[in-house]
Design an enzyme around this catalytic site. Structure first.
Site, PDB file in Angstrom:
ATOM      1  N   LYS A  59       0.860  -1.185   0.000  1.00 59.38           N
ATOM      2  CA  LYS A  59       0.000   0.000   0.000  1.00 59.38           C
ATOM      3  C   LYS A  59       0.895   1.234   0.000  1.00 59.38           C
ATOM      4  CE  LYS A  59      -4.346  -1.532   1.968  1.00 59.38           C
ATOM      5  NZ  LYS A  59      -4.076  -2.951   1.633  1.00 59.38           N
ATOM      6  N   ASP A  93      -1.696  -2.165  -4.173  1.00 56.70           N
ATOM      7  CA  ASP A  93      -3.109  -2.092  -3.781  1.00 56.70           C
ATOM      8  C   ASP A  93      -3.640  -0.690  -4.060  1.00 56.70           C
ATOM      9  OD1 ASP A  93      -2.974  -4.671  -2.781  1.00 56.70           O
ATOM     10  OD2 ASP A  93      -2.975  -4.085  -0.676  1.00 56.70           O
ATOM     11  N   MET A  94      -4.962  -0.582  -4.238  1.00 57.00           N
ATOM     12  CA  MET A  94      -5.552   0.749  -4.421  1.00 57.00           C
ATOM     13  C   MET A  94      -6.279   1.144  -3.140  1.00 57.00           C
ATOM     14  SD  MET A  94      -5.694   3.327  -6.314  1.00 57.00           S
ATOM     15  CE  MET A  94      -5.260   2.876  -7.980  1.00 57.00           C
ATOM     16  N   GLN A 122     -10.712  -0.321  -9.043  1.00 58.51           N
ATOM     17  CA  GLN A 122     -11.935  -0.574  -8.260  1.00 58.51           C
ATOM     18  C   GLN A 122     -13.179  -0.305  -9.115  1.00 58.51           C
ATOM     19  OE1 GLN A 122     -10.439   2.489  -5.865  1.00 58.51           O
ATOM     20  NE2 GLN A 122     -10.011   1.221  -4.062  1.00 58.51           N
ATOM     21  N   ARG A 143      -5.444  -5.961 -11.237  1.00 53.78           N
ATOM     22  CA  ARG A 143      -6.331  -6.727 -10.357  1.00 53.78           C
ATOM     23  C   ARG A 143      -7.633  -5.932 -10.303  1.00 53.78           C
ATOM     24  NH1 ARG A 143      -4.789  -6.136  -4.446  1.00 53.78           N
ATOM     25  NH2 ARG A 143      -3.405  -7.942  -4.665  1.00 53.78           N
ATOM     26  N   GLY A 147     -13.953  -2.648  -4.694  1.00 55.54           N
ATOM     27  CA  GLY A 147     -13.557  -1.430  -3.963  1.00 55.54           C
ATOM     28  C   GLY A 147     -14.032  -1.504  -2.530  1.00 55.54           C
ATOM     29  N   ALA A 148     -13.153  -1.163  -1.581  1.00 54.82           N
ATOM     30  CA  ALA A 148     -13.424  -1.424  -0.160  1.00 54.82           C
ATOM     31  C   ALA A 148     -13.606  -0.162   0.681  1.00 54.82           C
ATOM     32  CB  ALA A 148     -12.293  -2.263   0.420  1.00 54.82           C
ATOM     33  N   THR A 185     -12.621 -11.319  -6.349  1.00 57.24           N
ATOM     34  CA  THR A 185     -13.949 -11.217  -5.745  1.00 57.24           C
ATOM     35  C   THR A 185     -14.330 -12.535  -5.080  1.00 57.24           C
ATOM     36  OG1 THR A 185     -16.295 -10.780  -6.211  1.00 57.24           O
ATOM     37  CG2 THR A 185     -15.055 -11.881  -7.954  1.00 57.24           C
ATOM     38  N   HIS A 186     -15.214 -12.441  -4.057  1.00 61.36           N
ATOM     39  CA  HIS A 186     -15.771 -13.664  -3.446  1.00 61.36           C
ATOM     40  C   HIS A 186     -17.182 -13.893  -3.951  1.00 61.36           C
ATOM     41  CE1 HIS A 186     -13.129 -11.498  -0.612  1.00 61.36           C
ATOM     42  NE2 HIS A 186     -12.484 -12.632  -0.710  1.00 61.36           N
ATOM     43  N   ARG A 247     -12.613  -2.793   7.309  1.00 63.11           N
ATOM     44  CA  ARG A 247     -13.119  -2.881   5.932  1.00 63.11           C
ATOM     45  C   ARG A 247     -13.826  -4.212   5.706  1.00 63.11           C
ATOM     46  NH1 ARG A 247      -8.317   0.001   4.861  1.00 63.11           N
ATOM     47  NH2 ARG A 247      -7.132  -1.864   4.285  1.00 63.11           N
TER      48      ARG A 247
END
Ligand SMILES: Cc1cc2nc3c(=O)[nH]c(=O)nc-3n(C[C@H](O)[C@H](O)[C@H](O)COP(=O)(O)OP(=O)(O)OC[C@H]3O[C@@H](n4cnc5c(N)ncnc54)[C@H](O)[C@@H]3O)c2cc1C
Length: 266
Positions: A59, A93-94, A122, A143, A147-148, A185-186, A247
């Protein structure tokens, strides 16, 4: 770090790859950011020495983005040089939308210089279609995730359906012309949509991968591996776990049980 390496070894045995993240964000001093980069360099060497199959995820606010772009550029360059020497790969990471533009501009500069670096896009941001197109043009691996962070309606879709529709659209762009995209994604519906698109586009399993977070939707992870898809597990470790935990909690209230179980077990 030893327990992260052991966790990844177990994932590798199950046919999964990993990307290890040393938890931490928004550091304020150069000293902290330099130490964080040193820890990642140490991690890269440990990955190589232990023989596990893992990338790393970083990050930029842990690497000094809040101090200055140039400091952050130099600090992360040290990680990228080590990774290049060890033939490893670094995913940036974003974070929140206030950092998107600067993060992507830095990734573009690193990619020109080192190559072994990828971006995260995202699906909830309006700007992401243009960013995906730019990453494709530059040959940068993306990736894709939903978006979190909590984002205002001026910059991001608020309705789940709109985020999902954009995710499917961006996944199609990436599967069609992207450079080894990662579908992170889950969500079973998003996974199915990506598989349908990959089949339509005649993409082989080795041309893209799925990614999920450590411990989340384990049955889905195993199922995709059984079907022959490449699966990479985002494996975070370290003491600065609270923002990551918040998050995950916002995404799904039930995750509190998952986190508490691991907190006491691992
Ligand atoms: C590998 C990876 C890297 C990521 N990197 C970033 C990043 O750099 N920046 C960023 O902003 N975000 C990142 N994220 C987080 C991401 O943006 C989402 O916040 C997060 O993945 C939740 O979205 P979802 O796609 O799983 O869908 P959601 O809409 O949150 O969930 C959809 C469905 O997934 C299933 N699901 C969710 N949790 C579980 C569970 N515990 N068990 C079983 N099923 C479950 C359920 O069916 C649920 O309805 C990353 C996610 C992953 C997987």
């Amino acid at each position: 770090m030893e327990s992260a390496v052991e966790a990844v070894r177990r994932l590798n045995r199950m046919g999964m790859f990993a990307t290890i993240d040393i938890l931490g964000e928004n550091v304020r001093s150069q000293q902290q950011a330099t130490r964080a980069a040193d820890n990642y360099i140490n991690l890269l060497k440990t990955i190589a020495a232990s023989g596990i199959d893992s990338h790393i995820s970083i990050k930029l606010t842990q690497m000094g983005l809040d101090i200055s772009d140039e400091f952050c550029f130099d600090n992360v360059s040290r990680i990228l040089e080590t990774a290049a020497g060890l033939k490893n790969f670094v995913r940036v990471d974003m974070e929140g939308s206030l950092y998107t533009e600067r993060t992507l501009n830095l990734v573009y500069r690193w990619h020109e210089k080192y190559g072994n670096v990828g971006a995260v896009i995202q699906a909830y941001l309006y700007r992401s279609e243009a960013d995906v197109a730019e990453c494709i043009r530059r040959g940068i691996s993306v990736r894709l995730c939903k978006g979190a962070y909590r984002e205002p309606k001026e910059v991001a879709f608020q309705a789940k359906e709109a985020v999902n529709a954009n995710f499917v659209k961006l996944a199609e762009m990436l599967l069609k012309s992207g450079h080894y995209p990662a579908i992170a994604t889950h969500d079973g519906k998003m996974v199915e949509a990506a598989i349908d698109q990959a089949n339509r586009l005649n993409k082989r399993n080795g041309e893209f991968e799925f990614q999920m977070l450590y411990g989340i939707n384990r049955s889905g992870q195993r199922e995709l591996v059984r079907k022959g898809y490449r699966m990479r597990i985002y494996t975070p470790f370290g003491t600065h776990w609270f923002p990551y935990y918040l998050r995950r909690l916002r995404e799904r209230k039930e995750n509190i049980f998952f986190i508490m179980r691991h907190f006491f077990r691992d």
